[in-house]
Design a protein around this motif. Structure first.
Motif, mmCIF file in Angstrom:
data_model
loop_
_atom_site.group_PDB
_atom_site.id
_atom_site.type_symbol
_atom_site.label_atom_id
_atom_site.label_comp_id
_atom_site.label_asym_id
_atom_site.label_seq_id
_atom_site.Cartn_x
_atom_site.Cartn_y
_atom_site.Cartn_z
ATOM 1 N N GLN A 134 6.570 52.117 117.469
ATOM 2 C CA GLN A 134 6.362 51.050 116.491
ATOM 3 C C GLN A 134 7.660 50.460 115.954
ATOM 4 O O GLN A 134 7.722 49.270 115.632
ATOM 5 N N GLN A 135 8.698 51.266 115.853
ATOM 6 C CA GLN A 135 9.915 50.816 115.173
ATOM 7 C C GLN A 135 11.098 50.551 116.099
ATOM 8 O O GLN A 135 12.001 49.812 115.750
ATOM 9 N N GLN A 136 11.098 51.166 117.267
ATOM 10 C CA GLN A 136 12.180 50.931 118.218
ATOM 11 C C GLN A 136 11.692 51.263 119.616
ATOM 12 O O GLN A 136 10.725 52.005 119.776
ATOM 13 N N LEU A 137 12.327 50.671 120.595
ATOM 14 C CA LEU A 137 11.964 50.936 121.986
ATOM 15 C C LEU A 137 12.203 52.408 122.283
ATOM 16 O O LEU A 137 13.291 52.936 122.033
ATOM 17 N N ASP A 138 11.167 53.099 122.789
ATOM 18 C CA ASP A 138 11.304 54.544 122.966
ATOM 19 C C ASP A 138 12.277 54.868 124.099
ATOM 20 O O ASP A 138 12.495 54.061 125.013
ATOM 21 N N ILE A 139 12.829 56.073 124.045
ATOM 22 C CA ILE A 139 13.881 56.443 124.992
ATOM 23 C C ILE A 139 13.354 56.533 126.420
ATOM 24 O O ILE A 139 14.092 56.283 127.373
ATOM 25 N N GLY A 140 12.068 56.868 126.582
ATOM 26 C CA GLY A 140 11.494 56.903 127.919
ATOM 27 C C GLY A 140 11.452 55.520 128.541
ATOM 28 O O GLY A 140 11.804 55.333 129.715
ATOM 29 N N ALA A 141 11.016 54.532 127.768
ATOM 30 C CA ALA A 141 10.986 53.154 128.270
ATOM 31 C C ALA A 141 12.382 52.666 128.607
ATOM 32 O O ALA A 141 12.599 51.988 129.627
ATOM 33 N N ARG A 142 13.353 53.019 127.783
ATOM 34 C CA ARG A 142 14.733 52.586 128.052
ATOM 35 C C ARG A 142 15.239 53.175 129.360
ATOM 36 O O ARG A 142 15.918 52.504 130.140
ATOM 37 N N PHE A 143 14.905 54.448 129.603
ATOM 38 C CA PHE A 143 15.347 55.077 130.856
ATOM 39 C C PHE A 143 14.618 54.463 132.051
ATOM 40 O O PHE A 143 15.217 54.244 133.113
ATOM 41 N N PHE A 144 13.345 54.171 131.876
ATOM 42 C CA PHE A 144 12.554 53.565 132.944
ATOM 43 C C PHE A 144 13.110 52.185 133.309
ATOM 44 O O PHE A 144 13.170 51.812 134.487
ATOM 45 N N LEU A 145 13.524 51.434 132.303
ATOM 46 C CA LEU A 145 14.084 50.104 132.547
ATOM 47 C C LEU A 145 15.310 50.165 133.450
ATOM 48 O O LEU A 145 15.600 49.215 134.199
ATOM 49 N N ASP A 146 16.045 51.260 133.402
ATOM 50 C CA ASP A 146 17.229 51.417 134.239
ATOM 51 C C ASP A 146 16.890 51.856 135.661
ATOM 52 O O ASP A 146 17.793 51.941 136.512
ATOM 53 N N HIS A 147 15.603 52.147 135.911
ATOM 54 C CA HIS A 147 15.216 52.664 137.229
ATOM 55 C C HIS A 147 13.978 51.958 137.772
ATOM 56 O O HIS A 147 13.119 52.574 138.409
ATOM 57 N N LEU A 148 13.910 50.665 137.524
ATOM 58 C CA LEU A 148 12.818 49.880 138.087
ATOM 59 C C LEU A 148 13.119 49.540 139.547
ATOM 60 O O LEU A 148 14.286 49.487 139.953
ATOM 61 N N PRO A 149 12.074 49.292 140.352
ATOM 62 C CA PRO A 149 12.311 48.952 141.771
ATOM 63 C C PRO A 149 13.148 47.691 141.908
ATOM 64 O O PRO A 149 13.006 46.741 141.136
ATOM 65 N N GLU A 150 14.029 47.687 142.888
ATOM 66 C CA GLU A 150 14.829 46.516 143.193
ATOM 67 C C GLU A 150 14.316 45.889 144.488
ATOM 68 O O GLU A 150 13.716 46.544 145.328
ATOM 69 N N GLY A 151 14.572 44.611 144.623
ATOM 70 C CA GLY A 151 14.216 43.932 145.863
ATOM 71 C C GLY A 151 12.740 43.658 146.032
ATOM 72 O O GLY A 151 12.248 43.576 147.170
ATOM 73 N N LEU A 152 12.004 43.527 144.932
ATOM 74 C CA LEU A 152 10.599 43.150 145.051
ATOM 75 C C LEU A 152 10.484 41.770 145.686
ATOM 76 O O LEU A 152 11.295 40.874 145.418
ATOM 77 N N ALA A 153 9.473 41.581 146.513
ATOM 78 C CA ALA A 153 9.241 40.278 147.125
ATOM 79 C C ALA A 153 8.975 39.240 146.041
ATOM 80 O O ALA A 153 8.480 39.566 144.958
ATOM 81 N N ASN A 154 9.300 37.995 146.359
ATOM 82 C CA ASN A 154 9.147 36.927 145.380
ATOM 83 C C ASN A 154 7.711 36.809 144.881
ATOM 84 O O ASN A 154 7.467 36.470 143.729
ATOM 85 N N ASP A 155 6.758 37.100 145.756
ATOM 86 C CA ASP A 155 5.347 36.981 145.383
ATOM 87 C C ASP A 155 4.681 38.348 145.191
ATOM 88 O O ASP A 155 3.472 38.491 145.347
ATOM 89 N N ALA A 156 5.475 39.359 144.857
ATOM 90 C CA ALA A 156 4.944 40.716 144.709
ATOM 91 C C ALA A 156 3.860 40.766 143.638
ATOM 92 O O ALA A 156 3.947 40.101 142.599
ATOM 93 N N ARG A 157 2.848 41.557 143.912
ATOM 94 C CA ARG A 157 1.781 41.778 142.934
ATOM 95 C C ARG A 157 2.059 43.121 142.258
ATOM 96 O O ARG A 157 2.055 44.169 142.900
ATOM 97 N N VAL A 158 2.294 43.085 140.946
ATOM 98 C CA VAL A 158 2.760 44.255 140.195
ATOM 99 C C VAL A 158 1.771 44.572 139.080
ATOM 100 O O VAL A 158 1.243 43.668 138.421
ATOM 101 N N ALA A 159 1.537 45.857 138.834
ATOM 102 C CA ALA A 159 0.730 46.301 137.699
ATOM 103 C C ALA A 159 1.592 47.100 136.740
ATOM 104 O O ALA A 159 2.268 48.047 137.152
ATOM 105 N N ASP A 160 1.578 46.696 135.473
ATOM 106 C CA ASP A 160 2.195 47.479 134.402
ATOM 107 C C ASP A 160 1.052 48.285 133.794
ATOM 108 O O ASP A 160 0.310 47.803 132.942
ATOM 109 N N LEU A 161 0.911 49.516 134.256
ATOM 110 C CA LEU A 161 -0.247 50.349 133.931
ATOM 111 C C LEU A 161 0.041 51.164 132.670
ATOM 112 O O LEU A 161 0.986 51.939 132.620
ATOM 113 N N GLY A 162 -0.804 50.993 131.642
ATOM 114 C CA GLY A 162 -0.511 51.569 130.336
ATOM 115 C C GLY A 162 0.643 50.807 129.714
ATOM 116 O O GLY A 162 1.656 51.376 129.312
ATOM 117 N N CYS A 163 0.481 49.486 129.600
ATOM 118 C CA CYS A 163 1.612 48.581 129.355
ATOM 119 C C CYS A 163 2.176 48.655 127.949
ATOM 120 O O CYS A 163 3.318 48.262 127.718
#
Length: 371
Positions: A207-236
């Motif tokens: 509620q008050q700040q971006l949690d540390i898990g999300a911050r770490f996840f942001l540094d390890h997102l997939p690279e090179g996704l296709a321009n038209d990739a279909r992505v799900a943010d599950l439990g967004c």
């Protein structure tokens, strides 16, 4: 299956989705305390507003005494109520999501105290807007889960409130509606995301700040996704992970999924604020259930609790759903606490599970080739 004996009869209640060897029952003594209070102190045949009922114990039992409307933030709770209504041959219960107007006047309120203090504040403020002056509000929860500041919060938002007697490790609280707004809850709040401030509505995780898990996840997102990739943010949650995907790959199509109404409301507003022209969809439900088609990438930071119940049952269900909704060559990317050992669960579902990032607290796993 568990049988709840209440003042007007008996209900057979399940916890949905059903699990093999379910050890938890679908009601507790706080539910029973509220139903006994309704039987002893409410006007006969009145309209009851039920707030935060998880499985239907309150709404379905109260429907035997008069009209009922249920309200809460959880799609799973709403679905549990309707499934248990059907199992008991009871008509479906009208449901009101956070912030919506009640379909009619309520004569009394039964409320389970939610785990989130922010959600509690927002709901008390909402009740002050929705209820006529003098309507009784009865709240309950199990002693071990109750916040110490409950009575002060009742006084802030309703102008009065008191703690009543305890009963079988549950406690009752009571107040009456003021018939006007005394204080507005300080929500939504805002947290700083990679693209700027993000809206976070009451009850949404972090509620008050971006949690540390999300911050770490942001540094390890997939690279090179296709321009038209279909992505799900599950439990967004507030949508920060899906937003980061849109920031990196504006052509991607992102579906934001959550069972929390407030979470999806947050994600909708954040998408509208930063990527109004993006190809997006929003799914309020049980994970990916009910969605058609498959995804090239599914991103997941699974909760390890459901309300006050702690365990990996939610993660297991979401892992199975992800394995069934991946496109050929697609990837599920998961972050979790190191001690949870998600790699063991995921290797039962995927032939290829690799660590793509880790520190002392978290591990990020890439999962491909569903079995």
């Amino acid at each position: 299956m568990h049988a709840l004996i209440h003042p007007w009869g008996t209900l057979t209640l399940y916890r949905w989705p059903r699990q093999r060897n379910e050890a938890l029952q679908a009601w507790d003594n706080a539910d029973r305390y509220l139903l006994n209070t309704l039987s002893e102190r409410a006007s006969v045949g009145g309209e009851t507003l039920v707030v935060n009922d998880n499985h239907g114990a309150l709404a379905l039992a109260a429907s035997a005494a008069g009209g009922v409307v249920a309200s809460g933030d959880s799609w799973l709770a709403m679905d549990n109520i309707q499934r248990n209504a059907k199992a008991n041959q009871i008509p479906s219960v009208p449901y009101c999501w956070p912030g919506e107007d009640l379909p009619g006047a309520a004569d009394q309120v039964l409320m389970r105290v939610p785990k989130s203090l922010a959600l509690l504040e927002a709901q008390l403020s909402w009740l002050s807007m929705q209820l006529a002056e003098g309507v009784p509000v009865w709240l309950s929860g199990m002693d071990k889960h109750l916040p110490r500041q409950l009575v002060p919060l009742l006084e802030t938002y309703l102008g009065n409130g008191q703690a009543e007697y305890g009963w079988k490790k549950a406690r009752l609280f009571s107040a009456v509606a003021p018939g006007k707004v005394l204080a507005e809850a300080p929500y939504p709040s805002h947290v700083e995301g990679p693209m700027g401030p993000l809206v976070v509505h009451a009850g949404v995780f972090s509620q008050q700040q971006l949690d540390i898990g999300a911050r770490f996840f942001l540094d390890h997102l997939p690279e090179g996704l296709a321009n038209d990739a279909r992505v799900a943010d599950l439990g967004c949650g507030n949508g920060v992970i899906g937003l980061a995907v849109l920031q990196q790959q504006p052509g991607a199509s992102v579906t934001f999924c959550d069972e929390s109404w407030q979470a999806l409301k947050s994600a909708r507003e954040n998408v509208a604020g930063y990527f109004a022209e993006a190809s997006v969809a929003f799914h309020h439900g049980d994970g990916l259930q009910g969605l058609e088609g498959r995804f090239d990438c599914i991103l997941l930071n699974p909760p390890f609790h459901e309300g006050h119940a702690v365990g990996d049952h939610v993660a297991r269900r979401l892992f199975r759903q992800a394995s069934q909704h991946l496109a050929k060559g697609g990837e599920l990317r998961v972050i979790g606490n190191q001690h949870l050992g998600y790699h063991k669960l995921l290797r039962r579902l995927f032939a290829n599970v690799q660590v793509v990032g880790s520190n002392r607290k978290f591990v990020v796993l890439s999962c491909r080739e569903p079995k």
